[in-house]
Design an enzyme around this catalytic site. Structure first.
Site, mmCIF file in Angstrom:
data_model
loop_
_atom_site.group_PDB
_atom_site.id
_atom_site.type_symbol
_atom_site.label_atom_id
_atom_site.label_comp_id
_atom_site.label_asym_id
_atom_site.label_seq_id
_atom_site.Cartn_x
_atom_site.Cartn_y
_atom_site.Cartn_z
ATOM 1 N N GLU A 40 46.992 27.061 39.123
ATOM 2 C CA GLU A 40 47.412 28.143 40.028
ATOM 3 C C GLU A 40 47.194 27.819 41.498
ATOM 4 O O GLU A 40 47.706 28.519 42.381
ATOM 5 C CB GLU A 40 46.670 29.438 39.676
ATOM 6 C CG GLU A 40 45.274 29.602 40.235
ATOM 7 C CD GLU A 40 44.204 28.814 39.495
ATOM 8 O OE1 GLU A 40 43.014 28.966 39.838
ATOM 9 O OE2 GLU A 40 44.547 28.039 38.572
ATOM 10 N N CYS A 97 40.221 29.100 33.602
ATOM 11 C CA CYS A 97 38.831 28.713 33.785
ATOM 12 C C CYS A 97 37.896 29.745 33.143
ATOM 13 O O CYS A 97 37.804 29.802 31.921
ATOM 14 C CB CYS A 97 38.535 28.499 35.268
ATOM 15 S SG CYS A 97 37.067 27.485 35.569
ATOM 16 N N HIS A 112 42.943 24.281 36.778
ATOM 17 C CA HIS A 112 43.500 25.187 37.791
ATOM 18 C C HIS A 112 44.896 24.771 38.252
ATOM 19 O O HIS A 112 45.061 24.126 39.286
ATOM 20 C CB HIS A 112 42.554 25.261 38.988
ATOM 21 C CG HIS A 112 41.248 25.910 38.683
ATOM 22 N ND1 HIS A 112 41.068 27.276 38.730
ATOM 23 C CD2 HIS A 112 40.065 25.377 38.302
ATOM 24 C CE1 HIS A 112 39.818 27.566 38.406
ATOM 25 N NE2 HIS A 112 39.191 26.435 38.135
#
Length: 255
Positions: free
Chosen positions: A178, A92, A176
């Site tokens: 993660e 990001c 994202h």
């Protein structure tokens, strides 16, 4: 001899490395998490002791150097790491920091992308070898970047032309991967994140439902990306260890 480690640059408490840290833990690779965003002269580990660099997300702009002077140091670090083929991963804001450090332009997107929506895979790379042409991922951003010169575009959406790219040893992800279920709950406890979510027309309940739907497919893909990155960092760490061993003074021979 100092053991090499992966440096993780985090900008706000809730934007944690999540599954990235899990992948590093699984192969026993040390890492250090620092927040240097507001520091003009950040105290960073010696560059030669860093086996990889991770730059996480955050609400600030990638080039907002006046308010967050440490971002300039992050950009410089990213360029230096790529120049010597040291593994770099940006998520990001981190994706945008890497891109702008390599000369790409940063600007506001047409509209915020927040919540689950599909990306289209443009090209394949070792990191993306399992990916289908289209898959729903978690977005949470306003700014967008162009593609750095010479970089390989990996994924895009209609409003965000560069959702993922590879540039030398660096991988940038605008979305994202993660985020685990536990980390998602931390995000949904953070008032600024909830404010952004509601402003984009989303809700906590809908986001939880979407995560439950898409996570079974995203989790193995995230594992592939982050274990691949961890393996590259581990290889770099081994190369550093070999170099240090070769340069270590030899004990004198006593006849």
């Amino acid at each position: 001899m100092t053991q090499s480690q992966v440096l993780i640059l985090q900008h706000v408490p809730w934007e944690k490395p999540g599954r990235i840290a899990t992948a590093l833990d699984e192969i026993g690779l040390n890492y250090q998490i620092l927040n240097i965003a507001d520091k003009k002269k950040p105290d960073l580990p010696a560059f030669d002791e860093v086996a990889g660099v991770v730059i996480m997300g955050g609400p600030m702009g990638a080039t907002d150097y006046d308010k967050y002077p440490g971002l300039k140091a992050e950009a410089k670090l990213a360029r230096a790491a790529i120049a010597v083929n040291k593994p770099v991963l940006g998520v990001c804001l981190g994706h945008q920091i890497i891109a702008t450090a390599l000369g790409a332009k940063l600007h506001k997107g047409e509209a915020p992308e927040i919540g689950f929506a599909p990306i289209k895979r443009v090209d394949k790379h070792d990191y993306f070898s399992m990916w289908d042409k289209q898959i729903n991922v978690l977005h949470w951003h306003n700014d967008v970047v162009g593609l750095p010169e010479g970089a390989q575009l990996l994924a895009r959406t209609t409003n965000t032309k560069v959702q993922a790219f590879r540039a030398g040893s660096a991988l940038g992800l605008q979305f994202h991967l993660e985020v685990s279920s536990a980390l998602l709950e931390e995000w949904l406890e953070e008032s600024s994140m909830v404010k952004d979510l509601k402003a984009a027309g989303g809700s906590k309940s809908q986001l939880r439902e979407d995560f439950a739907q898409y996570n079974p497919l995203l989790h193995p893909l995230a594992d592939q990306v982050f274990t691949g990155f961890a393996a590259r960092c581990n290889s770099y760490a081994r190369a550093l260890a070999r170099r240090d061993e070769e340069n270590r003074p030899k004990d004198p021979v006593i006849c």
